[in-house]
Scaffold this active site. Structure first.
Site, PDB file in Angstrom:
ATOM      1  N   GLU A   1     -61.863 135.533 -22.955  1.00 27.69           N
ATOM      2  CA  GLU A   1     -61.818 135.877 -21.534  1.00 27.69           C
ATOM      3  C   GLU A   1     -62.882 135.026 -20.848  1.00 27.69           C
ATOM      4  O   GLU A   1     -64.054 135.084 -21.232  1.00 27.69           O
ATOM      5  CB  GLU A   1     -62.125 137.369 -21.352  1.00 27.69           C
TER       6      GLU A   1
ATOM      7  N   ARG B   1     -66.539 142.159 -36.700  1.00 26.93           N
ATOM      8  CA  ARG B   1     -67.197 141.222 -35.800  1.00 26.93           C
ATOM      9  C   ARG B   1     -68.525 140.782 -36.405  1.00 26.93           C
ATOM     10  O   ARG B   1     -69.083 141.450 -37.278  1.00 26.93           O
ATOM     11  CB  ARG B   1     -67.381 141.798 -34.405  1.00 26.93           C
TER      12      ARG B   1
ATOM     13  N   LYS C   1     -71.605 139.518 -24.142  1.00 27.27           N
ATOM     14  CA  LYS C   1     -71.715 138.664 -22.951  1.00 27.27           C
ATOM     15  C   LYS C   1     -72.517 139.360 -21.866  1.00 27.27           C
ATOM     16  O   LYS C   1     -73.270 138.722 -21.138  1.00 27.27           O
ATOM     17  CB  LYS C   1     -70.323 138.343 -22.423  1.00 27.27           C
TER      18      LYS C   1
HETATM   19  P1  ATP Z   1     -68.261 140.350 -25.627  1.00 20.64           P
HETATM   20  O1  ATP Z   1     -68.222 141.559 -26.503  1.00 20.64           O
HETATM   21  O2  ATP Z   1     -69.425 139.455 -25.872  1.00 20.64           O
HETATM   22  O3  ATP Z   1     -68.064 140.632 -24.167  1.00 20.64           O
HETATM   23  P2  ATP Z   1     -65.507 139.798 -25.947  1.00 20.64           P
HETATM   24  O4  ATP Z   1     -64.945 140.260 -27.226  1.00 20.64           O
HETATM   25  O5  ATP Z   1     -65.196 140.623 -24.756  1.00 20.64           O
HETATM   26  O6  ATP Z   1     -67.039 139.481 -26.111  1.00 20.64           O
HETATM   27  P3  ATP Z   1     -63.629 137.695 -25.590  1.00 20.64           P
HETATM   28  O7  ATP Z   1     -63.738 136.532 -24.708  1.00 20.64           O
HETATM   29  O8  ATP Z   1     -62.596 138.728 -25.293  1.00 20.64           O
HETATM   30  O9  ATP Z   1     -65.064 138.330 -25.649  1.00 20.64           O
HETATM   31  O10 ATP Z   1     -63.496 137.229 -27.103  1.00 20.64           O
HETATM   32  C1  ATP Z   1     -62.610 136.240 -27.533  1.00 20.64           C
HETATM   33  C2  ATP Z   1     -62.366 136.413 -29.000  1.00 20.64           C
HETATM   34  O11 ATP Z   1     -63.584 136.355 -29.722  1.00 20.64           O
HETATM   35  C3  ATP Z   1     -61.739 137.757 -29.299  1.00 20.64           C
HETATM   36  O12 ATP Z   1     -60.663 137.562 -30.197  1.00 20.64           O
HETATM   37  C4  ATP Z   1     -62.841 138.547 -29.933  1.00 20.64           C
HETATM   38  O13 ATP Z   1     -62.350 139.466 -30.867  1.00 20.64           O
HETATM   39  C5  ATP Z   1     -63.693 137.459 -30.594  1.00 20.64           C
HETATM   40  N1  ATP Z   1     -65.086 137.885 -30.705  1.00 20.64           N
HETATM   41  C6  ATP Z   1     -65.899 138.279 -29.713  1.00 20.64           C
HETATM   42  N2  ATP Z   1     -67.110 138.656 -30.192  1.00 20.64           N
HETATM   43  C7  ATP Z   1     -67.046 138.492 -31.539  1.00 20.64           C
HETATM   44  C8  ATP Z   1     -67.959 138.702 -32.613  1.00 20.64           C
HETATM   45  N3  ATP Z   1     -69.198 139.167 -32.401  1.00 20.64           N
HETATM   46  N4  ATP Z   1     -67.557 138.417 -33.881  1.00 20.64           N
HETATM   47  C9  ATP Z   1     -66.326 137.942 -34.096  1.00 20.64           C
HETATM   48  N5  ATP Z   1     -65.416 137.718 -33.139  1.00 20.64           N
HETATM   49  C10 ATP Z   1     -65.758 137.988 -31.867  1.00 20.64           C
HETATM   50 MG    MG Z   2     -62.685 140.953 -24.958  1.00 19.13          MG
END
Ligand code: ATP
Ligand code: MG
Length: 551
Positions: free
Chosen positions: A35, A260, A270
């Protein structure tokens, strides 16, 4: 020492291997779906390495798909940064797509769901919908609008799209099961009204699909075979399958969850990272102490080291915290292979080599990286007066001290063996200078008649190039700062120390981002230049893990 051997076995790699062998799939299609509402961090790197890495390994394809279902939060700046960061990590996509590319299909599928009596327009407010949803203990209640005629829902949904209603007046919900033990299945909202400008579709739409609806359909339209996501989406999987099963989509992707990445001594959300930037705890998203891809890149972490780290930590289904020292060890392993070596003295004491002619300059030409004998050489001037590290001299050394002390000999890296005759002090008794002699037969070789064990680094006083050195340390003192909302209280206020140092003159002209091993000290990266000359270095990582012992 971490070494990258063959790929480590993990359950997703095994699953794909088996499926290809059994003929269930002919190829692998994955996607990375960020995102664009912030910069990518080390957790995303794990997901990128997994999705792009598996596609590469099994000769499949991987999409970079922006999840731009939320028109308000997303910015062009983040999109561009994500593109750059994925490329920097060493990956290239089969195609770059956006959830918004599928808005028309998503809309048509929503209409189809209404026609199949599998969706309805609800006119409760968001708060009411939340209250009707129930909790884990208590089942949900059906909305009074749940059984409105299909025709009425079709009409209202068309008018929602046409912009007839203000935000929040109606939503479209999937008609599943308000009694379900899984809260996600209790008639989830799939469209909401939002009169907002979208960075790609402009003002074309005033209704926007929810992620849980857009995601499985986008996956299906791209014929993703393996939709890999983190464990928090496990409870959403029945919903994912429900959409895929109830719509005439061209493929049926399977969602598989993995744990994760949680990294010690930092935060990987983020929102929290944004807070650090906004409250100026760091200089920006690319501050070298940040666990963002840009931060690690600026810090001087090679992309190969980050890929290696993601391989080393593996993929599993149980949550754990990976110690930061593992990432640092991967950085060391890679830099040990690739970084040029150079001499730099951080805390100088002057040495006068009394039998070396005044005014003479010998220009030595050692290679930059002994690991690679073909690497480029540099000019290293040797003179009568040099600086060595204050800590490399002891007046009263213990046994087995192989550095400099009165009467003892030591080798100067790339140069001669010297012997100390006298230590000079000022009136307060502070050591200010060492008087030594050199053995002219020892340039680049050991004396034949005696053993000299120690080797120390040095720079010529007349040619020393002064630089500022930033020594970064971990941003947080606590191994798990993210566990509390007030994570600022765990900030390490000593995470940046500024020092002055003297380095060899060849380092004056080096590109920003170039990393050197300052021999015996650590890895340092060119941080800033002024008028074409390097002015600041910063520490990438020290030579050995010093944190292991402390905490
Ligand atoms: P945040 O929790 O930092 O806001 P998010 O998961 O909302 O991150 P996205 O942009 O939706 O951020 O993530 C894109 C991809 O990265 C998704 O498939 C998500 O599952 C993966 N991802 C995000 N954080 C992690 C992590 N700590 N470890 C592994 N994969 C991750
Ligand atoms: Mg997300």
């Amino acid at each position: 020492m971490i070494e990258l051997t063959e790929k480590r076995a993990h359950f997703i790699r095994q699953l794909i291997t088996d499926e290809l062998a059994s003929g269930k799939h002919q190829s692998v299609v994955t996607r990375f779906p960020p995102e664009p509402n912030g910069y990518l961090h080390v957790g995303h790197a794990k997901s990128i390495c997994l999705n792009f890495g598996l596609a590469q390994e099994f000769k499949g394809i991987c999409y970079l798909r922006f999840d731009d279902t939320n028109p308000i939060k997303e910015e062009e700046e983040y999109v561009n940064a994500i593109i750059e960061d994925v490329r920097w990590l060493g990956f290239e996509w089969h195609a770059m797509t956006h959830s918004s590319d599928y808005y028309h299909e998503l809309y048509d599928f929503a209409v189809l769901l209404i026609k199949k009596d599998l969706a309805y327009v609800d006119s409760l407010s968001m708060e009411e919908i939340r209250a009707y949803r129930g909790t884990l203990q208590e089942s949900g209640r059906e909305s009074p609008y749940r059984n409105r005629p299909i025709e009425e829902s079709l009409d209202l949904f068309a008018r929602m799209k046409a912009g007839e209603f203000p935000d929040g007046t109606h939503v479209l919900r999937a008609k599943i099961d308000m009694q379900s033990g899984n809260v996600n299945m209790r008639d989830p909202v799939i469209y909401r009204i939002r009169h907002a400008h979208h960075q790609r579709t402009g003002d074309e739409w005033c209704i926007y699909p929810m992620y849980d609806y857009a995601h499985p359909i986008s996956d299906a339209l791209e014929k993703i075979t393996h939709s890999l996501c983190t464990l928090e989406f496990q409870d959403h999987r029945p919903l994912y399958d429900w959409f895929v099963d109830n719509l005439p989509v061209p493929a049926k992707p399977i969602q598989t969850e993995f744990a994760r990445l949680n990294l010690s001594h930092t935060v990987t959300s983020k929102r929290k990272l944004r807070e650090l930037v906004e409250k100026k705890a760091v200089s920006g998203w690319d501050d070298p102490r940040m666990p963002t891809i840009r931060g690690m890149r600026k810090r001087g972490y090679p992309a190969a080291a980050i890929r290696q780290f993601c391989e080393v930590i593996g993929i599993s289904r149980s949550d754990s915290v990976i110690d930061m020292s593992i990432l640092e060890e991967c950085v060391r392993a890679e830099l040990n292979r690739t970084a040029k070596r150079a001499l730099c003295v951080m805390d100088p004491i002057k040495v006068i080599i009394e039998n070396y002619p005044e005014g003479k300059v010998e220009v030595l030409k050692p290679v930059f990286n002994q690991q690679d004998p073909d690497s480029e050489t540099r000019e290293l001037p040797f003179t009568r007066e040099i600086y060595i590290e204050r800590s490399d001299f002891m007046e009263e050394p213990p046994k087995k001290y192989f550095r400099l002390s009165p009467g003892a000999e030591v080798r100067l890296r790339h140069a001669y063996v010297i012997k100390c005759h006298e230590a000079i002090h000022d009136e307060q008794g502070n050591l200010i200078e060492l008087r030594c002699t050199y053995d002219e037969k020892t340039l680049g070789k050991n004396p034949e008649d005696r053993k000299v064990k120690g080797v120390i680094h040095w720079v010529s006083c007349a040619n020393a190039y002064p630089v500022t050195v930033l020594e970064y340390d971990r941003l947080f003192n606590d191994p798990n700062p993210g566990r509390e909302d007030d994570f600022f209280k765990f900030l390490n206020h000593d995470s940046l120390k500024v020092k002055q140092a003297y380095c060899e003159p060849a380092l004056a002209h080096q590109p920003i981002g170039e990393v050197f091993q300052f021999e015996r000290l650590g890895y340092y990266c060119v941080n800033e230049s002024k008028e074409g000359r390097v002015s600041i270095f910063h520490r990438v990582v020290d030579l050995k893990d010093t944190w292991g012992k402390i905490g």
